[in-house]
Design a protein around this motif. Structure first.
Motif, PDB file in Angstrom:
ATOM      1  N   GLU A 119     -56.372 -14.316  34.895  1.00 42.53           N
ATOM      2  CA  GLU A 119     -55.348 -13.311  35.135  1.00 42.53           C
ATOM      3  C   GLU A 119     -55.981 -11.924  35.262  1.00 42.53           C
ATOM      4  N   PRO A 120     -55.175 -10.887  35.564  1.00 41.95           N
ATOM      5  CA  PRO A 120     -55.686  -9.513  35.459  1.00 41.95           C
ATOM      6  C   PRO A 120     -56.138  -9.229  34.027  1.00 41.95           C
ATOM      7  N   PRO A 121     -56.913  -8.172  33.812  1.00 41.61           N
ATOM      8  CA  PRO A 121     -57.504  -7.906  32.497  1.00 41.61           C
ATOM      9  C   PRO A 121     -56.493  -7.837  31.363  1.00 41.61           C
ATOM     10  N   TYR A 122     -56.914  -8.399  30.222  1.00 42.35           N
ATOM     11  CA  TYR A 122     -56.250  -8.270  28.923  1.00 42.35           C
ATOM     12  C   TYR A 122     -54.964  -9.074  28.792  1.00 42.35           C
ATOM     13  N   PHE A 123     -54.648  -9.925  29.782  1.00 43.33           N
ATOM     14  CA  PHE A 123     -53.588 -10.892  29.547  1.00 43.33           C
ATOM     15  C   PHE A 123     -54.128 -11.947  28.577  1.00 43.33           C
ATOM     16  N   PRO A 124     -53.343 -12.347  27.582  1.00 38.68           N
ATOM     17  CA  PRO A 124     -53.810 -13.390  26.660  1.00 38.68           C
ATOM     18  C   PRO A 124     -54.065 -14.705  27.391  1.00 38.68           C
ATOM     19  N   LEU A 125     -55.010 -15.466  26.877  1.00 38.07           N
ATOM     20  CA  LEU A 125     -55.349 -16.758  27.458  1.00 38.07           C
ATOM     21  C   LEU A 125     -54.181 -17.733  27.333  1.00 38.07           C
ATOM     22  N   SER A 126     -53.800 -18.332  28.454  1.00 39.51           N
ATOM     23  CA  SER A 126     -52.818 -19.413  28.452  1.00 39.51           C
ATOM     24  C   SER A 126     -53.599 -20.716  28.544  1.00 39.51           C
ATOM     25  N   LYS A 127     -53.858 -21.315  27.394  1.00 37.70           N
ATOM     26  CA  LYS A 127     -54.731 -22.484  27.354  1.00 37.70           C
ATOM     27  C   LYS A 127     -53.967 -23.788  27.513  1.00 37.70           C
ATOM     28  N   VAL A 128     -52.729 -23.821  27.055  1.00 42.81           N
ATOM     29  CA  VAL A 128     -51.901 -25.021  27.147  1.00 42.81           C
ATOM     30  C   VAL A 128     -50.513 -24.606  27.616  1.00 42.81           C
ATOM     31  N   ALA A 129     -49.971 -25.320  28.587  1.00 42.23           N
ATOM     32  CA  ALA A 129     -48.620 -25.012  29.068  1.00 42.23           C
ATOM     33  C   ALA A 129     -48.031 -26.235  29.754  1.00 42.23           C
ATOM     34  N   MET A 130     -46.728 -26.182  29.988  1.00 38.20           N
ATOM     35  CA  MET A 130     -46.055 -27.258  30.718  1.00 38.20           C
ATOM     36  C   MET A 130     -46.454 -27.193  32.190  1.00 38.20           C
ATOM     37  N   HIS A 131     -46.839 -28.341  32.756  1.00 43.15           N
ATOM     38  CA  HIS A 131     -47.274 -28.399  34.152  1.00 43.15           C
ATOM     39  C   HIS A 131     -46.125 -28.895  35.028  1.00 43.15           C
ATOM     40  N   GLN A 132     -45.870 -28.171  36.111  1.00 42.93           N
ATOM     41  CA  GLN A 132     -44.726 -28.458  36.962  1.00 42.93           C
ATOM     42  C   GLN A 132     -44.816 -29.835  37.625  1.00 42.93           C
ATOM     43  N   LEU A 133     -46.028 -30.253  37.987  1.00 44.61           N
ATOM     44  CA  LEU A 133     -46.186 -31.537  38.677  1.00 44.61           C
ATOM     45  C   LEU A 133     -46.295 -32.712  37.711  1.00 44.61           C
ATOM     46  N   TRP A 134     -47.065 -32.539  36.643  1.00 44.82           N
ATOM     47  CA  TRP A 134     -47.279 -33.641  35.714  1.00 44.82           C
ATOM     48  C   TRP A 134     -46.124 -33.799  34.725  1.00 44.82           C
ATOM     49  N   LYS A 135     -45.292 -32.755  34.598  1.00 47.31           N
ATOM     50  CA  LYS A 135     -44.117 -32.804  33.715  1.00 47.31           C
ATOM     51  C   LYS A 135     -44.511 -33.085  32.263  1.00 47.31           C
ATOM     52  N   CYS A 136     -45.622 -32.501  31.841  1.00 45.81           N
ATOM     53  CA  CYS A 136     -46.047 -32.641  30.451  1.00 45.81           C
ATOM     54  C   CYS A 136     -46.931 -31.439  30.105  1.00 45.81           C
ATOM     55  N   LEU A 137     -47.227 -31.292  28.823  1.00 45.60           N
ATOM     56  CA  LEU A 137     -48.132 -30.228  28.396  1.00 45.60           C
ATOM     57  C   LEU A 137     -49.562 -30.590  28.792  1.00 45.60           C
ATOM     58  N   VAL A 138     -50.244 -29.650  29.441  1.00 50.51           N
ATOM     59  CA  VAL A 138     -51.629 -29.886  29.854  1.00 50.51           C
ATOM     60  C   VAL A 138     -52.500 -28.746  29.356  1.00 50.51           C
TER      61      VAL A 138
ATOM     62  N   ALA B 109     -61.420 -13.690  28.267  1.00 48.56           N
ATOM     63  CA  ALA B 109     -61.009 -12.285  28.397  1.00 48.56           C
ATOM     64  C   ALA B 109     -62.070 -11.465  29.120  1.00 48.56           C
ATOM     65  N   ILE B 110     -63.319 -11.700  28.791  1.00 47.50           N
ATOM     66  CA  ILE B 110     -64.415 -10.980  29.452  1.00 47.50           C
ATOM     67  C   ILE B 110     -64.450 -11.331  30.943  1.00 47.50           C
ATOM     68  N   ALA B 111     -64.236 -12.611  31.256  1.00 51.93           N
ATOM     69  CA  ALA B 111     -64.235 -13.047  32.653  1.00 51.93           C
ATOM     70  C   ALA B 111     -63.117 -12.379  33.438  1.00 51.93           C
ATOM     71  N   GLN B 112     -61.946 -12.225  32.826  1.00 54.05           N
ATOM     72  CA  GLN B 112     -60.827 -11.611  33.529  1.00 54.05           C
ATOM     73  C   GLN B 112     -61.127 -10.164  33.905  1.00 54.05           C
ATOM     74  N   VAL B 113     -61.792  -9.443  33.030  1.00 56.01           N
ATOM     75  CA  VAL B 113     -62.159  -8.057  33.334  1.00 56.01           C
ATOM     76  C   VAL B 113     -63.128  -8.008  34.514  1.00 56.01           C
ATOM     77  N   ASP B 114     -64.140  -8.872  34.490  1.00 56.95           N
ATOM     78  CA  ASP B 114     -65.124  -8.867  35.574  1.00 56.95           C
ATOM     79  C   ASP B 114     -64.520  -9.363  36.880  1.00 56.95           C
ATOM     80  N   ALA B 115     -63.695 -10.401  36.829  1.00 59.96           N
ATOM     81  CA  ALA B 115     -63.093 -10.942  38.044  1.00 59.96           C
ATOM     82  C   ALA B 115     -62.221  -9.900  38.734  1.00 59.96           C
TER      83      ALA B 115
END
Length: 360
Positions: A302-321, A331-337
């Motif tokens: 994401e853009p910088p400083y958004f918290p990591l979304s590590k687990v969430a409901m997936h629209q296609l698989w219809k389960c938590l992934v 977080a460091i990667a988001q700043v550089d990206a």
């Protein structure tokens, strides 16, 4: 900024997304006194009205505001023909380099990245392509003609600088960006964030050509004891058998590419896909794309400083992934990206090679 990127959701597996970019995101910060009564307390602090959410007396409180639209940025809803989008224009008369911004399988219309990027001098169209307004409710069949309409609208706009545009896509959005670059003209530069070089999730059509969806095997879905699934190995290889027909013909493209890759992406094999796209382009005499890989970084960059979304409901698989990623490294990667994609677009859409970090 660690107070922000290290935040955890109140409800398990929720992802922080800013829906209304016209209002700031407000984060309430509190300092609590949770010392035991027998500990020396020092000077008595000012009385507070309430206790904190975790218990303990509130010693100080402040509200931090994060604004998503810089001063002078204009938000223009777009409902032109079939196109459903929002265009963000920087301050001033322009013309500005144009970018189409696409997200993944969650669908809908997400504006927060486009609004932030417009504050850096780009005319950015946040484009919905399914599950929004009167658009299709699923991705079983996508027609590139829809994206041609969006490109034409952007290029016709009097405040958008031609002759070509840029593309920015994450996950399924990155896959669509690769398809647009392969089949369409007028795309100068594209940033692919954890995208796939194979068409996955539904059939893609353009004129008389069709890319079938990449095959998958649900038996390869790995489900942990906590019920969270890992989808990394579910998709077939686009290099073998009939699934080769799903490989996006990137070798047709004259677009310059930047691939941003999370090496701990557990959604699909983003680094493998980026490398295969690079091999295909080079084998056909095309420019070698730039690939930036980030260790311990997951799928949702994401853009910088958004918290990591590590687990969430997936629209296609219809389960938590699980999407992967280690909190600090991600977080460091988001700043550089965020910095790298701006440098890339300025170089290839504006002809600017040097950019002060202060302007990013």
């Amino acid at each position: 900024m660690g107070l922000l990127w290290a935040m955890q959701p109140d409800r398990p597996f929720w992802r922080l997304v800013k829906r209304d970019v016209q209002t700031p995101l407000q984060v309430e910060l509190e300092v609590l006194d949770d010392r035991e009564p027998h500990e020396p307390a020092g000077p008595e602090p000012e009385p507070q009205e309430s206790a904190g959410p975790e218990g303990g007396r509130v010693l100080a409180r402040a509200v931090h505001e994060r604004h998503f639209m810089a001063a002078g940025v204009r938000r223009v809803p777009v409902r032109e023909g079939r196109v459903r989008a929002t265009l963000f224009l920087p301050p001033g008369p322009g013309p500005f380099p144009g970018i189409i911004d696409l997200f993944g399988v969650g669908g809908g219309l997400l504006e927060y990245r486009a609004s932030l990027l417009a504050g850096k001098g780009f005319a950015v169209m946040a484009l919905a392509y399914y599950n929004y307004d009167d658009l299709p409710k699923d991705m079983k069949l996508l027609h590139l003609e829809y994206f041609v309409e969006a490109m034409n609208y952007l290029l016709r706009h009097p405040q958008v600088k031609g002759p070509g545009i840029g593309l920015l896509g994450t996950s399924k959005g990155g896959q669509i960006c690769l398809s647009m670059a392969a089949f369409l003209k007028g795309i100068t530069a594209a940033v692919i964030i954890n995208g796939s070089v194979a068409n996955a999730g539904g059939t893609l059509c353009y004129k008389d050509e069709t890319l079938p969806p990449l095959g998958f095997n649900r038996n390869r879905l790995k489900i942990a004891e906590d019920g969270i699934a890992n989808t990394l190995d579910t998709l077939n290889s686009p290099l073998e058998g009939p699934d080769q027909k799903s490989f996006i013909p990137v070798e047709r493209s004259d677009t310059t590419f930047l691939f941003l890759v999370g090496q701990d992406d557990q959604s699909w094999k983003s680094e493998f896909y980026a490398n295969e796209a690079s091999k295909r382009l080079e084998a056909h005499g095309k420019e070698k794309p730039q690939i930036i890989s980030y260790p311990d970084t997951g799928h949702n960059i994401e853009p910088p400083y958004f918290p990591l979304s590590k687990v969430a409901m997936h629209q296609l698989w219809k389960c938590l992934v699980t999407f992967g990623g280690e909190t600090r490294a991600h977080a460091i990667a988001q700043v550089d990206a965020w910095k790298q994609l701006q440098i890339f677009f300025r170089k290839h859409l504006c002809g600017t090679k040097d950019l002060s970090p202060a302007k990013l």
